[in-house]
Motif scaffolding. Structure first.
Motif, PDB file in Angstrom:
ATOM      1  N   ILE A   1     -24.063  -9.373 -22.262  1.00 51.75           N
ATOM      2  CA  ILE A   1     -22.764  -8.684 -22.141  1.00 51.75           C
ATOM      3  C   ILE A   1     -22.287  -8.798 -20.698  1.00 51.75           C
ATOM      4  N   ILE A   2     -21.091  -9.332 -20.575  1.00 45.21           N
ATOM      5  CA  ILE A   2     -20.499  -9.458 -19.233  1.00 45.21           C
ATOM      6  C   ILE A   2     -19.728  -8.182 -18.930  1.00 45.21           C
ATOM      7  N   GLU A   3     -20.126  -7.467 -17.900  1.00 41.96           N
ATOM      8  CA  GLU A   3     -19.464  -6.216 -17.524  1.00 41.96           C
ATOM      9  C   GLU A   3     -18.402  -6.517 -16.467  1.00 41.96           C
ATOM     10  N   PHE A   4     -17.189  -6.022 -16.742  1.00 44.56           N
ATOM     11  CA  PHE A   4     -16.090  -6.240 -15.793  1.00 44.56           C
ATOM     12  C   PHE A   4     -15.215  -4.988 -15.757  1.00 44.56           C
ATOM     13  N   ASP A   5     -15.095  -4.391 -14.616  1.00 48.59           N
ATOM     14  CA  ASP A   5     -14.266  -3.190 -14.446  1.00 48.59           C
ATOM     15  C   ASP A   5     -12.995  -3.597 -13.688  1.00 48.59           C
ATOM     16  N   LEU A   6     -11.848  -3.577 -14.399  1.00 50.96           N
ATOM     17  CA  LEU A   6     -10.592  -4.012 -13.793  1.00 50.96           C
ATOM     18  C   LEU A   6     -10.194  -3.112 -12.613  1.00 50.96           C
ATOM     19  N   GLY A   7     -10.432  -1.808 -12.776  1.00 51.54           N
ATOM     20  CA  GLY A   7     -10.070  -0.858 -11.707  1.00 51.54           C
ATOM     21  C   GLY A   7     -10.841  -1.139 -10.424  1.00 51.54           C
ATOM     22  N   GLU A   8     -12.158  -1.413 -10.561  1.00 54.90           N
ATOM     23  CA  GLU A   8     -12.959  -1.709  -9.366  1.00 54.90           C
ATOM     24  C   GLU A   8     -12.528  -3.023  -8.728  1.00 54.90           C
ATOM     25  N   ALA A   9     -12.155  -3.993  -9.581  1.00 55.35           N
ATOM     26  CA  ALA A   9     -11.694  -5.280  -9.049  1.00 55.35           C
ATOM     27  C   ALA A   9     -10.428  -5.110  -8.217  1.00 55.35           C
ATOM     28  N   VAL A  10      -9.491  -4.286  -8.725  1.00 55.96           N
ATOM     29  CA  VAL A  10      -8.261  -4.027  -7.971  1.00 55.96           C
ATOM     30  C   VAL A  10      -8.585  -3.311  -6.666  1.00 55.96           C
ATOM     31  N   GLU A  11      -9.524  -2.350  -6.735  1.00 58.14           N
ATOM     32  CA  GLU A  11      -9.907  -1.602  -5.528  1.00 58.14           C
ATOM     33  C   GLU A  11     -10.521  -2.531  -4.479  1.00 58.14           C
ATOM     34  N   HIS A  12     -11.393  -3.444  -4.940  1.00 61.20           N
ATOM     35  CA  HIS A  12     -11.998  -4.400  -3.987  1.00 61.20           C
ATOM     36  C   HIS A  12     -10.933  -5.316  -3.404  1.00 61.20           C
ATOM     37  N   GLY A  13      -9.937  -5.693  -4.259  1.00 65.51           N
ATOM     38  CA  GLY A  13      -8.857  -6.553  -3.759  1.00 65.51           C
ATOM     39  C   GLY A  13      -8.042  -5.861  -2.682  1.00 65.51           C
ATOM     40  N   ILE A  14      -7.741  -4.568  -2.884  1.00 63.29           N
ATOM     41  CA  ILE A  14      -6.985  -3.805  -1.878  1.00 63.29           C
ATOM     42  C   ILE A  14      -7.799  -3.690  -0.590  1.00 63.29           C
ATOM     43  N   ASP A  15      -9.103  -3.394  -0.726  1.00 51.12           N
ATOM     44  CA  ASP A  15      -9.961  -3.308   0.472  1.00 51.12           C
ATOM     45  C   ASP A  15      -9.997  -4.639   1.222  1.00 51.12           C
ATOM     46  N   PHE A  16     -10.073  -5.736   0.468  1.00 51.75           N
ATOM     47  CA  PHE A  16     -10.094  -7.057   1.095  1.00 51.75           C
ATOM     48  C   PHE A  16      -8.798  -7.305   1.887  1.00 51.75           C
ATOM     49  N   LEU A  17      -7.668  -6.964   1.265  1.00 49.22           N
ATOM     50  CA  LEU A  17      -6.378  -7.164   1.948  1.00 49.22           C
ATOM     51  C   LEU A  17      -6.280  -6.293   3.192  1.00 49.22           C
ATOM     52  N   ARG A  18      -6.758  -5.043   3.075  1.00 51.79           N
ATOM     53  CA  ARG A  18      -6.678  -4.133   4.227  1.00 51.79           C
ATOM     54  C   ARG A  18      -7.563  -4.617   5.375  1.00 51.79           C
ATOM     55  N   ASN A  19      -8.743  -5.131   5.040  1.00 51.15           N
ATOM     56  CA  ASN A  19      -9.684  -5.551   6.088  1.00 51.15           C
ATOM     57  C   ASN A  19      -9.283  -6.881   6.730  1.00 51.15           C
ATOM     58  N   ASN A  20      -8.636  -7.758   5.962  1.00 49.95           N
ATOM     59  CA  ASN A  20      -8.363  -9.111   6.468  1.00 49.95           C
ATOM     60  C   ASN A  20      -6.896  -9.378   6.798  1.00 49.95           C
ATOM     61  N   CYS A  21      -5.997  -8.580   6.264  1.00 48.01           N
ATOM     62  CA  CYS A  21      -4.562  -8.834   6.503  1.00 48.01           C
ATOM     63  C   CYS A  21      -3.872  -7.600   7.077  1.00 48.01           C
ATOM     64  N   SER A  22      -4.613  -6.773   7.805  1.00 48.42           N
ATOM     65  CA  SER A  22      -4.033  -5.514   8.307  1.00 48.42           C
ATOM     66  C   SER A  22      -2.877  -5.778   9.265  1.00 48.42           C
ATOM     67  N   ALA A  23      -2.991  -6.825  10.083  1.00 48.42           N
ATOM     68  CA  ALA A  23      -1.914  -7.116  11.043  1.00 48.42           C
ATOM     69  C   ALA A  23      -0.613  -7.437  10.316  1.00 48.42           C
ATOM     70  N   PHE A  24      -0.716  -8.210   9.218  1.00 45.56           N
ATOM     71  CA  PHE A  24       0.481  -8.568   8.451  1.00 45.56           C
ATOM     72  C   PHE A  24       1.142  -7.318   7.858  1.00 45.56           C
ATOM     73  N   PHE A  25       0.329  -6.449   7.210  1.00 41.85           N
ATOM     74  CA  PHE A  25       0.896  -5.252   6.590  1.00 41.85           C
ATOM     75  C   PHE A  25       1.446  -4.286   7.632  1.00 41.85           C
ATOM     76  N   ASP A  26       0.775  -4.213   8.809  1.00 38.48           N
ATOM     77  CA  ASP A  26       1.310  -3.348   9.877  1.00 38.48           C
ATOM     78  C   ASP A  26       2.665  -3.842  10.345  1.00 38.48           C
ATOM     79  N   ASN A  27       2.807  -5.163  10.477  1.00 41.56           N
ATOM     80  CA  ASN A  27       4.099  -5.714  10.918  1.00 41.56           C
ATOM     81  C   ASN A  27       5.195  -5.481   9.894  1.00 41.56           C
ATOM     82  N   VAL A  28       4.842  -5.692   8.605  1.00 40.90           N
ATOM     83  CA  VAL A  28       5.839  -5.454   7.545  1.00 40.90           C
ATOM     84  C   VAL A  28       6.250  -3.977   7.527  1.00 40.90           C
ATOM     85  N   GLY A  29       5.249  -3.083   7.620  1.00 40.77           N
ATOM     86  CA  GLY A  29       5.528  -1.646   7.608  1.00 40.77           C
ATOM     87  C   GLY A  29       6.385  -1.224   8.794  1.00 40.77           C
TER      88      GLY A  29
END
Length: 343
Positions: free
Chosen positions: A2-30
């Motif tokens: 059985i392949i376990e996949f939690d969509l909510g956790e995947a989205v959370e990891h994606g947001i964390d990845f964007l925050r950790n690696n693209c913070s300068a971009f989001f700060d500039n846009v904000g």
């Protein structure tokens, strides 16, 4: 297995990845969004209230009717001077002018002139402005910014959807998601990426308000008469000439309806935006909820309603063609003549 996949956790990891690696971009846009928003607020607060009232009344008179111009003037004066001092005087005056406008003869003209002479006295009695003018202008700035950005993105997207079925297949589910997903759900990742403040409020408003502009632009272009398109092609129109000289002018009523809906959806996000730090009328409504202040809640809510009615009627009028206006006037004259014959 059985392949376990939690969509909510995947989205959370994606947001964390964007925050950790693209913070300068989001700060500039904000920061850019906050700068644009604060500049609009400062501009609206810099303009004298009488000039803004005159502009709105001028548009109401030009696009709707003199009755709605009276309503606009009285509504904005109520917002400027407050809902306590002089509220009932202005309300009675507005009802009286509306009743006079129903029947137009020499007597009502004289009574209207006398009523208008009474208006300066009411304004003198009101004295110092105690209303929610500054909060209303801050709210108006947020609405104008959100609507403008939504239209800059939404109208080209609607045109692309109308031109390509593949683009439509991709964009349509995204629009469904934007319209049906509760605003609080995308406020959480937006707050993580952009931090609490004006930029989060304007992004949430854009997400909620943009779909009507896209859908109605797409619908308007799709519904352009095929005979008109064939005539354009037979006269040798290029792709862009066909778009700008045939399709967009004929789709304009639908596009303007999309603009109107976009504006109203932006206004409906005022309260939710106040929860992430956006100031204005929404902040007053939010404060009335937390302090159980019925008076503050009613007055600030009424200011939102008056602003919504004024913006709705004026922008809606741009979607109606002059031909429709002439037709409605002819139908009104026919109806009156028919009633006279019956009497």
């Amino acid at each position: 297995m059985i392949i376990e996949f939690d969509l909510g956790e995947a989205v959370e990891h994606g947001i964390d990845f964007l925050r950790n690696n693209c913070s300068a971009f989001f700060d500039n846009v904000g920061n850019s969004l906050e700068y644009i928003g604060k500049s609009m607020e400062a501009f609206l607060l810099f303009i004298p209230p009488w000039l803004i009232i005159a502009i709105f009344v001028g548009f109401a008179f030009w696009r709707v009717s003199y009755r709605f111009a009276i309503f606009t003037a009285l509504s904005l004066l109520l917002i400027l001077y407050g809902f306590a001092n002089g509220f009932w005087e202005l309300t009675i005056l507005a009802i009286w002018l509306a009743l006079l406008s129903l029947k137009r003869n020499k007597l009502t003209y004289v009574l209207s002139a006398i009523s208008y002479l009474y208006l300066p006295y009411v304004l003198y009695e009101l004295g110092k402005p105690l209303g929610y003018w500054d909060d209303t202008m801050i709210t108006l700035g947020l609405i104008l910014n959100s609507t403008l950005i939504s239209l800059i993105i939404g109208i080209p997207l609607g045109i692309c959807m109308a031109k390509s079925r593949y683009v439509e297949y991709i964009i349509r589910p995204v629009l469904d998601l934007m319209q049906t997903m509760p605003a609080f759900v995308y406020l959480i990742p937006a707050t993580i990426l952009f931090n609490i403040g004006y930029s989060v409020g304007i992004i949430a408003t854009i997400i909620f308000a943009m779909p009507p502009a896209v859908r109605l632009t797409h619908l308007g272009i799709r519904q352009v008469n095929r005979e008109l398109l064939e005539a354009g092609r037979s006269f040798g129109c290029t792709y862009w000439q066909l778009l700008f000289k045939v399709q967009l002018p004929n789709a304009m009523p639908s596009i303007m309806t999309g603009v109107n809906q976009c504006l109203m959806m932006s206004l409906s996000m005022v309260i939710i935006g106040s929860m992430v730090g956006v100031e204005g009328l929404g902040q007053l409504v939010n404060k009335s909820l937390t302090t159980l202040n019925i008076s503050l809640g009613f007055k600030s809510g009424l200011a939102v309603v008056l602003l919504a009615v004024i913006l709705d009627r004026i922008t809606e009028s741009f979607g109606r063609s002059q031909l429709d206006k002439r037709k409605s006037r002819i139908e009104w004259i026919k109806e009156r003549l028919h009633n006279l014959q019956d009497n």
